[in-house]
Design an enzyme around this catalytic site. Structure first.
Site, short mmCIF file in Angstrom:
data_model
loop_
_atom_site.label_atom_id
_atom_site.label_comp_id
_atom_site.label_asym_id
_atom_site.label_seq_id
_atom_site.Cartn_x
_atom_site.Cartn_y
_atom_site.Cartn_z
N GLY A 22 -7.14 22.03 -10.69
CA GLY A 22 -7.37 21.56 -12.04
C GLY A 22 -8.08 22.58 -12.91
N ASP A 23 -7.39 23.08 -13.93
CA ASP A 23 -7.98 23.94 -14.95
C ASP A 23 -8.75 23.01 -15.89
OD1 ASP A 23 -8.48 25.32 -17.32
OD2 ASP A 23 -6.50 26.26 -17.43
N CYS A 50 0.50 21.06 -9.75
CA CYS A 50 -0.96 20.94 -9.70
C CYS A 50 -1.35 19.48 -9.48
CB CYS A 50 -1.58 21.46 -10.98
SG CYS A 50 -1.33 23.23 -11.23
N ALA A 90 -4.15 30.86 -18.08
CA ALA A 90 -4.03 31.83 -16.99
C ALA A 90 -2.72 31.57 -16.26
CB ALA A 90 -5.21 31.71 -16.02
N HIS A 97 -11.74 23.81 -11.37
CA HIS A 97 -12.29 25.12 -11.74
C HIS A 97 -12.33 25.34 -13.24
CE1 HIS A 97 -7.93 25.56 -10.86
NE2 HIS A 97 -7.92 26.23 -11.99
N ARG A 101 0.83 -1.21 0.00
CA ARG A 101 0.00 0.00 0.00
C ARG A 101 0.86 1.26 0.00
NH1 ARG A 101 -2.83 -3.57 3.59
NH2 ARG A 101 -1.74 -2.70 5.39
N ARG A 136 -4.24 18.94 -6.77
CA ARG A 136 -4.69 20.02 -5.87
C ARG A 136 -5.50 21.07 -6.61
NH1 ARG A 136 -2.25 24.81 -6.64
NH2 ARG A 136 -0.33 24.77 -7.88
#
Length: 288
Positions: free
Chosen positions: A193-194, A170, A287, A232, A150, A191
């Site tokens: 995400g575009d 990201c 961006a 987002h 694991r 963490r």
């Protein structure tokens, strides 16, 4: 890929409007998860054309432990260009060069590229040298020796070095799971995400990684589980996103790894996509 369109609809329905670091504005939803079954095909988005060659080059660049974009720009991969350019613009050496002029200089001036083409200790550095630990090589070795562990984990998020990266990771943490009947699954925690520009790349990128690891370890790729923290849609991508929602997903393509080389030696030419069909390309501004 219906999962991607479901994600888009969830964000538009349940998300909140937020200001963000780039001052673009987003509609954001926190804590979303989608599952992709690679046995059904390679999850390359079909509701817009995706430049999959860039995805493949970038993943090989990660695996090599590289952090300088020279290899990428030499292969016409533009996805990282803006960040070193913005860094260069803050320097005393900046003389109103355009982004294209900056990229051409990276290609042709090794000294300049060594100084301004490096992103800092980003993904490749952390995968292959996290405080002296080669996480990626260890993962491959551990899967072969102890597949049901694991602890098959690789982290790109290094708090000691994150402030030295031009863009903190990201897609920051991933774990591999091996089933008793020889299937390999992978879960990614992302963490940020575009959803219009980045997430389609991330899905295909980690699906490719799964296929490469599975081949290296004599397994078969199965489930890619994609967990996103802040998922987002930038406000300047809403028109493009709504255009995608009007389009019907097409059948998924297939991927082939045409080499028996080690995962550490795989080249772009060894990876082949079969039967990729998509709707037309849709562009959008990144961006930064």
């Amino acid at each position: 890929m219906k999962q991607y369109l479901e994600l888009v609809n969830e964000i538009l329905k349940d998300g909140e409007k937020r200001e963000d670091r780039t001052n673009t504005g987003t509609i954001s939803k926190f804590g979303v998860q989608k599952r992709y079954d690679l046995r059904e095909g390679f999850p390359l988005l079909t509701t817009k054309k995706v430049f999959y060659k860039a995805i493949f080059h970038e993943m090989l660049w990660f695996i090599k432990g590289d952090t300088n974009i020279k290899y990428l720009v030499e292969n016409n991969v533009k996805i990282w260009n803006e960040w070193p350019y913005e860094n260069f613009k803050k320097s005393s050496e900046f003389n109103n060069e355009t982004l294209q002029e900056f990229v051409e200089r990276l290609k042709n001036d090794n000294e300049f590229c060594n100084k301004w083409g490096d992103l800092g200790p980003v993904y490749g550095k952390q995968w292959r040298d996290f405080g002296g630990i080669d996480q990626f090589a260890k993962l491959i070795n551990d899967i072969k020796k102890n597949p049901f562990s694991r602890r098959h984990i690789v982290s790109a998020w290094n708090p000691a070095e994150v402030d030295n990266m031009l863009l903190p990771p990201c897609h920051s943490f991933w774990q591999v799971y091996v089933s008793k009947d020889g299937w390999l699954d992978l879960q990614l925690y992302q963490r940020s995400g575009d959803v219009f520009l980045g997430v389609p790349f991330n899905i295909a990128s980690y699906a490719l990684l799964m296929e490469l690891i599975a081949k290296e370890c004599n397994l078969k790729a199965r489930y890619f589980v994609h967990t996103i923290g802040d998922a987002h849609i930038y406000l300047n991508h809403l028109e493009q996103i709504n255009e995608q929602l009007k389009r019907k997903p097409l059948p998924l393509c297939k991927i082939k790894i045409n080499s028996e080389k080690s995962i550490f030696d795989i080249a772009f030419e060894d990876i082949e996509i079969e039967g990729y069909e998509s709707h037309a390309k849709i562009t959008g501004e990144v961006a930064v």
